[in-house]
Write an enzyme that holds these catalytic residues in place. Structure first.
Site, PDB file in Angstrom:
ATOM      1  N   GLY A   1       0.782  -1.233   0.000  1.00  0.00           N
ATOM      2  CA  GLY A   1       0.000   0.000   0.000  1.00  0.00           C
ATOM      3  C   GLY A   1       0.810   1.278   0.000  1.00  0.00           C
ATOM      4  O   GLY A   1       0.232   2.370  -0.044  1.00  0.00           O
TER       5      GLY A   1
ATOM      6  N   TYR B   1       9.922 -11.876 -14.357  1.00  0.00           N
ATOM      7  CA  TYR B   1       8.860 -11.158 -13.643  1.00  0.00           C
ATOM      8  C   TYR B   1       7.494 -11.750 -13.958  1.00  0.00           C
ATOM      9  O   TYR B   1       6.732 -12.116 -13.060  1.00  0.00           O
ATOM     10  CB  TYR B   1       8.878  -9.678 -13.997  1.00  0.00           C
ATOM     11  CG  TYR B   1       7.567  -8.988 -13.722  1.00  0.00           C
ATOM     12  CD1 TYR B   1       7.051  -8.923 -12.428  1.00  0.00           C
ATOM     13  CD2 TYR B   1       6.812  -8.426 -14.753  1.00  0.00           C
ATOM     14  CE1 TYR B   1       5.832  -8.309 -12.169  1.00  0.00           C
ATOM     15  CE2 TYR B   1       5.596  -7.810 -14.501  1.00  0.00           C
ATOM     16  CZ  TYR B   1       5.101  -7.767 -13.209  1.00  0.00           C
ATOM     17  OH  TYR B   1       3.895  -7.168 -12.951  1.00  0.00           O
TER      18      TYR B   1
ATOM     19  N   LYS C   1       4.641 -13.800 -11.636  1.00  0.00           N
ATOM     20  CA  LYS C   1       3.248 -13.373 -11.470  1.00  0.00           C
ATOM     21  C   LYS C   1       2.284 -14.465 -11.936  1.00  0.00           C
ATOM     22  O   LYS C   1       1.230 -14.681 -11.312  1.00  0.00           O
ATOM     23  CB  LYS C   1       2.992 -12.064 -12.222  1.00  0.00           C
ATOM     24  CG  LYS C   1       3.648 -10.855 -11.611  1.00  0.00           C
ATOM     25  CD  LYS C   1       3.146 -10.561 -10.198  1.00  0.00           C
ATOM     26  CE  LYS C   1       1.727 -10.052 -10.164  1.00  0.00           C
ATOM     27  NZ  LYS C   1       1.298  -9.658  -8.798  1.00  0.00           N
TER      28      LYS C   1
ATOM     29  N   ASP D   1       3.541  -3.044   4.120  1.00  0.00           N
ATOM     30  CA  ASP D   1       4.504  -2.743   3.065  1.00  0.00           C
ATOM     31  C   ASP D   1       5.915  -2.904   3.620  1.00  0.00           C
ATOM     32  O   ASP D   1       6.214  -2.432   4.720  1.00  0.00           O
ATOM     33  CB  ASP D   1       4.304  -1.315   2.532  1.00  0.00           C
ATOM     34  CG  ASP D   1       4.942  -1.112   1.172  1.00  0.00           C
ATOM     35  OD1 ASP D   1       6.194  -1.180   1.083  1.00  0.00           O
ATOM     36  OD2 ASP D   1       4.210  -0.878   0.204  1.00  0.00           O
TER      37      ASP D   1
ATOM     38  N   HIS E   1      11.914  -9.266 -25.182  1.00  0.00           N
ATOM     39  CA  HIS E   1      10.971  -8.148 -25.120  1.00  0.00           C
ATOM     40  C   HIS E   1       9.667  -8.510 -25.832  1.00  0.00           C
ATOM     41  O   HIS E   1       9.635  -8.699 -27.042  1.00  0.00           O
ATOM     42  CB  HIS E   1      11.607  -6.921 -25.775  1.00  0.00           C
ATOM     43  CG  HIS E   1      10.970  -5.633 -25.394  1.00  0.00           C
ATOM     44  ND1 HIS E   1      11.425  -4.414 -25.838  1.00  0.00           N
ATOM     45  CD2 HIS E   1       9.896  -5.353 -24.610  1.00  0.00           C
ATOM     46  CE1 HIS E   1      10.691  -3.444 -25.336  1.00  0.00           C
ATOM     47  NE2 HIS E   1       9.740  -3.996 -24.597  1.00  0.00           N
TER      48      HIS E   1
ATOM     49  N   THR F   1      -1.091  -9.001 -13.726  1.00  0.00           N
ATOM     50  CA  THR F   1      -0.660  -8.224 -14.895  1.00  0.00           C
ATOM     51  C   THR F   1      -0.993  -8.957 -16.183  1.00  0.00           C
ATOM     52  O   THR F   1      -1.041 -10.199 -16.224  1.00  0.00           O
ATOM     53  CB  THR F   1       0.863  -7.986 -14.829  1.00  0.00           C
ATOM     54  OG1 THR F   1       1.309  -7.416 -16.066  1.00  0.00           O
ATOM     55  CG2 THR F   1       1.623  -9.285 -14.606  1.00  0.00           C
ATOM     56  N   ASP F   2      -1.191  -8.185 -17.261  1.00  0.00           N
ATOM     57  CA  ASP F   2      -1.421  -8.803 -18.566  1.00  0.00           C
ATOM     58  C   ASP F   2      -0.176  -9.509 -19.093  1.00  0.00           C
ATOM     59  O   ASP F   2      -0.258 -10.332 -20.013  1.00  0.00           O
ATOM     60  CB  ASP F   2      -1.911  -7.770 -19.583  1.00  0.00           C
ATOM     61  CG  ASP F   2      -0.964  -6.597 -19.812  1.00  0.00           C
ATOM     62  OD1 ASP F   2       0.122  -6.553 -19.204  1.00  0.00           O
ATOM     63  OD2 ASP F   2      -1.325  -5.704 -20.606  1.00  0.00           O
ATOM     64  N   GLU F   3       0.978  -9.231 -18.508  1.00  0.00           N
ATOM     65  CA  GLU F   3       2.221  -9.834 -18.994  1.00  0.00           C
ATOM     66  C   GLU F   3       2.254 -11.347 -18.822  1.00  0.00           C
ATOM     67  O   GLU F   3       3.069 -12.033 -19.452  1.00  0.00           O
ATOM     68  CB  GLU F   3       3.432  -9.191 -18.319  1.00  0.00           C
ATOM     69  CG  GLU F   3       3.571  -7.713 -18.659  1.00  0.00           C
ATOM     70  CD  GLU F   3       4.862  -7.102 -18.159  1.00  0.00           C
ATOM     71  OE1 GLU F   3       5.911  -7.763 -18.265  1.00  0.00           O
ATOM     72  OE2 GLU F   3       4.819  -5.956 -17.672  1.00  0.00           O
TER      73      GLU F   3
ATOM     74  N   ASN G   1      -0.651  -1.710 -18.862  1.00  0.00           N
ATOM     75  CA  ASN G   1       0.372  -0.816 -18.312  1.00  0.00           C
ATOM     76  C   ASN G   1      -0.245   0.394 -17.613  1.00  0.00           C
ATOM     77  O   ASN G   1      -0.990   1.151 -18.227  1.00  0.00           O
ATOM     78  CB  ASN G   1       1.294  -0.333 -19.430  1.00  0.00           C
ATOM     79  CG  ASN G   1       2.357  -1.338 -19.783  1.00  0.00           C
ATOM     80  OD1 ASN G   1       2.089  -2.528 -19.875  1.00  0.00           O
ATOM     81  ND2 ASN G   1       3.575  -0.870 -19.991  1.00  0.00           N
ATOM     82  N   ASN G   2       0.096   0.577 -16.337  1.00  0.00           N
ATOM     83  CA  ASN G   2      -0.412   1.693 -15.557  1.00  0.00           C
ATOM     84  C   ASN G   2       0.484   2.923 -15.703  1.00  0.00           C
ATOM     85  O   ASN G   2       1.690   2.816 -15.924  1.00  0.00           O
ATOM     86  CB  ASN G   2      -0.458   1.326 -14.076  1.00  0.00           C
ATOM     87  CG  ASN G   2      -1.705   0.568 -13.676  1.00  0.00           C
ATOM     88  OD1 ASN G   2      -2.326   0.848 -12.666  1.00  0.00           O
ATOM     89  ND2 ASN G   2      -2.084  -0.417 -14.465  1.00  0.00           N
TER      90      ASN G   2
ATOM     91  N   GLY H   1      -0.885   0.661  -5.151  1.00  0.00           N
ATOM     92  CA  GLY H   1      -1.461   0.429  -3.837  1.00  0.00           C
ATOM     93  C   GLY H   1      -1.747   1.705  -3.083  1.00  0.00           C
ATOM     94  O   GLY H   1      -2.793   1.843  -2.431  1.00  0.00           O
TER      95      GLY H   1
ATOM     96  N   GLY I   1       3.235   1.506  -2.365  1.00  0.00           N
ATOM     97  CA  GLY I   1       3.719   1.548  -3.734  1.00  0.00           C
ATOM     98  C   GLY I   1       2.845   2.434  -4.607  1.00  0.00           C
ATOM     99  O   GLY I   1       1.895   3.072  -4.134  1.00  0.00           O
TER     100      GLY I   1
ATOM    101  N   ILE J   1       5.548  -9.588   3.322  1.00  0.00           N
ATOM    102  CA  ILE J   1       4.451 -10.536   3.125  1.00  0.00           C
ATOM    103  C   ILE J   1       4.912 -11.985   3.242  1.00  0.00           C
ATOM    104  O   ILE J   1       4.082 -12.892   3.345  1.00  0.00           O
ATOM    105  CB  ILE J   1       3.736 -10.319   1.777  1.00  0.00           C
ATOM    106  CG1 ILE J   1       4.699 -10.482   0.595  1.00  0.00           C
ATOM    107  CG2 ILE J   1       3.062  -8.949   1.746  1.00  0.00           C
ATOM    108  CD1 ILE J   1       4.011 -10.477  -0.761  1.00  0.00           C
TER     109      ILE J   1
END
Length: 329
Positions: A8, A151, A155, A37, A277, A127-129, A180-181, A13, A10, A64
């Site tokens: 929270g 990464y 996830k 956090d 990539h 994530t969409d990744e 992507n945010n 968050g 980050g 965590i």
């Protein structure tokens, strides 16, 4: 009502916490918010400064992966929103161990504690990744997971752990997968804040490869709105894609940032492409739109302008972060 928010402090968050305490989500109007956090390099208590004096906020510095701590904090929790993660692809390429530890073991630790404590809804933010790369069309939530970076592999592993706890233990878990945010308070290693802050300082910006990799851009406020829709009405055990609806090549994004900062292409430095990539990401948001009424509300033009303005007005926030990062490197 008690809400446990991991990560929270980050970027995403902290936006969610500020929104909760600012009254943006009616279902959480009187909620007590507990933030857990670890305050790694990307976690920053300054991100919560606007709500630091709210009596409903409790901040806990911790990991965590600390099962005893997580177990204590999980008691009496009605909603868990799990943002905490190592999330920078380039860092995962240099070393994957921290990503596996935090993203996989950390998520398992939270799920185990939530199951044992009888916690309420658990929203796992992903994530969409995890889907890999898609040449055309968009991924639905049923698409096979084909992560290509350490990464995204970590996830994807955490997503599967969440699914397992839903199926095995009946824990009411929902998984969200975002594109992507961008927005204020984003750590300046990510592309938009990195480019904006570099250009504000008259420095060059690095453009990977041919610059034709495509990403869908989602303002952090729309993302958090989507997360709350899932928290309020998402079906247990389900996955929901959250997208922004603005696909741009990295080169197109660079051009918009150059224009916004009054710079030209002389400020761009081509660099060797990232290993593995992914070429293009695109999520289908039909499910969350149909079931929960989600639609992005922030146009990319307005969101980018607001973001650029925020970084221009908040040097005191980002300059120390960039200085520390430079020293660390």
């Amino acid at each position: 009502m008690r809400v446990l928010v991991t990560g929270g402090a980050g970027f995403i968050g902290s936006h969610y916490v500020r929104q909760v305490l600012g009254g943006a989500y009616p279902s959480l109007a009187d909620a007590e918010v507990v933030v857990l956090d670890k305050l790694t390099y990307a976690g920053n208590k300054a991100n919560l400064a606007p709500v630091a004096g709210d009596p409903r906020l409790r901040f806990v510095t911790g990991d965590i992966c600390d099962a005893a701590l997580v177990s204590r904090l999980m008691r009496g929790v009605d909603l868990v929103v799990h943002f905490a993660a190592e999330s920078h692809v380039d860092r995962s390429i240099l070393g994957a161990a921290d990503f596996v530890l935090t993203n996989v073991l950390g998520t398992q630790t939270l799920l185990q504690a939530a199951s044992e404590a009888g916690a309420g809804k658990f929203v796992h933010v992903s994530t969409d990744e995890v889907y890999g790369s898609i040449a055309e069309g968009s991924w639905s939530e049923e698409h096979v997971l084909e992560p290509n970076s350490p990464y995204s592999a970590s996830k994807a592993s955490s997503d599967l752990m969440a699914r397992a706890f839903s199926r095995t233990h009946g824990l009411p878990v929902c998984v969200t997968r975002c594109s992507n945010n961008y927005g204020p308070y984003q750590f300046p290693e990510k592309v938009i804040p990195l480019f904006v802050t570099n250009l504000l300082d008259g420095r060059k910006v690095p453009l990977y490869g041919d610059g034709l990799n495509v990403r869908d851009w989602l303002h952090v406020d729309d993302h958090c709105h989507g997360i709350q829709l899932v928290a309020d009405g998402g079906r247990a055990g389900e996955i929901y894609n959250i997208g922004g609806g603005t696909e741009l090549t990295n080169r197109e994004l660079t051009g918009r940032l150059l224009t916004a900062l009054g710079a030209d292409w002389d400020s761009v430095e081509p660099v060797e492409d990232r290993k593995g990539h992914d070429r293009r990401y695109s999520v289908d948001i039909t499910k969350i739109a149909t079931e929960l009424g989600y639609a992005p509300r922030m146009s990319f033009e307005d969101g980018l302008a607001d973001t650029v303005r925020w970084y221009a007005d908040n040097r005191a926030w980002w300059e120390p972060l960039k200085s520390r990062a430079a020293l660390a490197n």
